[in-house]
Design a protein around this motif. Structure first.
Motif, short mmCIF file in Angstrom:
data_model
loop_
_atom_site.label_atom_id
_atom_site.label_comp_id
_atom_site.label_asym_id
_atom_site.label_seq_id
_atom_site.Cartn_x
_atom_site.Cartn_y
_atom_site.Cartn_z
N UNK A 200 -11.50 1.52 1.76
CA UNK A 200 -11.63 1.13 0.36
C UNK A 200 -10.32 1.22 -0.42
N UNK A 201 -9.23 1.44 0.28
CA UNK A 201 -7.91 1.40 -0.37
C UNK A 201 -7.57 -0.07 -0.65
N UNK A 202 -7.01 -0.32 -1.84
CA UNK A 202 -6.77 -1.70 -2.28
C UNK A 202 -5.38 -2.23 -1.92
N UNK A 203 -4.40 -1.36 -1.74
CA UNK A 203 -3.07 -1.81 -1.33
C UNK A 203 -2.26 -0.62 -0.84
N UNK A 204 -1.20 -0.93 -0.09
CA UNK A 204 -0.28 0.09 0.42
C UNK A 204 1.15 -0.43 0.30
N UNK A 205 2.05 0.43 -0.16
CA UNK A 205 3.47 0.17 0.01
C UNK A 205 4.06 1.36 0.77
N UNK A 263 -6.73 -3.43 6.49
CA UNK A 263 -7.03 -4.82 6.10
C UNK A 263 -6.59 -5.15 4.68
N UNK A 264 -6.15 -4.15 3.92
CA UNK A 264 -5.72 -4.41 2.55
C UNK A 264 -4.29 -4.95 2.54
N UNK A 265 -3.81 -5.47 1.40
CA UNK A 265 -2.42 -5.92 1.32
C UNK A 265 -1.44 -4.77 1.56
N UNK A 266 -0.36 -5.08 2.29
CA UNK A 266 0.62 -4.07 2.69
C UNK A 266 2.03 -4.61 2.48
N UNK A 267 2.89 -3.76 1.92
CA UNK A 267 4.31 -4.07 1.80
C UNK A 267 5.09 -2.92 2.44
N UNK A 291 -3.93 -7.07 8.66
CA UNK A 291 -4.14 -7.60 7.31
C UNK A 291 -3.57 -9.01 7.19
N UNK A 292 -4.30 -9.87 6.50
CA UNK A 292 -3.83 -11.23 6.26
C UNK A 292 -2.78 -11.30 5.15
#
Length: 326
Positions: A200-205, A263-267, A291-292
């Protein structure tokens, strides 16, 4: 293009997706069991508003009593009189701490909250866990190294899982509309592992992530915490008789082994001259993420250090996610 001091070329890095031969067979069951136990824990959390000279922000100091009663220091920095807003959990680097309010001021005008905790045993927080081994090498990498259930970073991950539970509960003074993770070095590795543990995490950097692809890191890293393990072998086991046992423990916490669940957005960011978090270990993590929406920024002449340009890219990345989720 660029430099690649002591590691693979950029062309090789782009396709470097190593076999996860040290990922334990019971990896998923191990962590499902720990997550179930943390779901049953209810941390004691004490909060105190801090005076600040900046009239547009609020700062709340936290003492978070974790699953083994370790009191972990934390902090919330938020826009004044705003409780429902995007929230960043900031995870600090090795030997670092939760930081100061001024470290997070760039996020406040953008309408974001930052929550930051010490990692147990680091900053001004103790570690109440009892480890069964000593070491000639200073640091945390070897604490509990022969016991995956009570290894240092296993306990750190327990803390983060419990902190997430609290942040999402009615007891937390916030209501995160979006919840993301950001960190550099140790914090980057913790962010990636946590995103793999929590769907349930929405993004990661993650900049220059550490705790990644240990079998490679122990061969090519020339500085930083990986050398604690290298020196353990040098001083305590020069014939590497315990290598497989050590790698088995590390296999449970290696952030690369969590990446196939992200699967969340990753930078991610990598410096091609980084001898502490070698680029091949960073790309190993990146190339295992399904992740897409994933991106990696490469900085040819940067070592294990702050990358000012990347701060701009990180803000752009996070704000784009916030806009798309409004």
């Amino acid at each position: 293009m660029g430099r690649h001091v002591g590691d693979l070329s950029l062309e090789e890095l782009k396709v470097y997706r190593p076999e996860l031969k040290y990922k334990p067979n019971d990896f998923d069951a191990f962590w499902e069991n720990i997550k179930a136990k943390m779901d049953g824990e209810n941390p004691v959390v004490r909060m105190q508003a801090r005076k600040t000279a900046i009239p547009t922000i609020e700062v709340i100091d936290i003492e978070f009593e974790s699953w083994d009663e370790t009191p972990i220091k934390g902090m919330i920095v938020k826009p004044k009189n705003v409780d429902d807003c995007p929230t960043i959990i900031s995870l600090h680097g090795y030997t670092g701490d939760r930081g100061l309010p001024v470290d997070y001021l760039k996020w406040i005008p953008l309408g974001l909250v930052v929550i930051s905790f010490d990692v147990r045993g680091q900053g001004s927080s103790p570690d109440y866990a009892r480890y069964q081994n000593g070491s000639r090498v200073p640091g945390w990498m070897l604490q509990g190294i022969r016991n995956p259930e009570n290894y240092y970073y296993t306990n750190v991950y327990r803390d983060i899982l419990l902190q997430l539970k609290w942040i999402r509960s009615k007891d937390c003074p916030l209501n995160p509309t979006i919840l993301g993770l950001t960190g550099s070095s140790q914090g980057g590795g913790l962010a990636l592992a946590t995103a793999g543990l929590d769907k349930n995490i929405d993004f990661v950097t993650a900049e220059l992530p550490f705790i990644a692809h240990f079998e490679r890191a122990l061969s090519v890293a020339l500085s930083g915490p990986y050398l604690e393990i290298v020196n353990y072998f040098k001083f305590s086991d020069p014939k590497y008789n315990t290598y497989e046992e050590v790698l088995k423990t590390l296999g449970y916490i290696d952030c690369v082994h969590f990446c196939n669940s992200i699967t969340c957005p990753v930078l991610i960011a990598s410096g091609l001259e980084d001898a502490t978090s070698p680029p091949s270990t960073v790309f190993a993590a990146y190339n295992h993420i399904p992740s897409e929406s994933k991106f990696i920024e490469v900085y040819p002449q940067y070592k294990h250090e702050n990358i000012p340009l990347h701060e701009e890219k990180k803000i752009e990345f996070i704000m784009d996610i916030c806009r798309r989720n409004m």
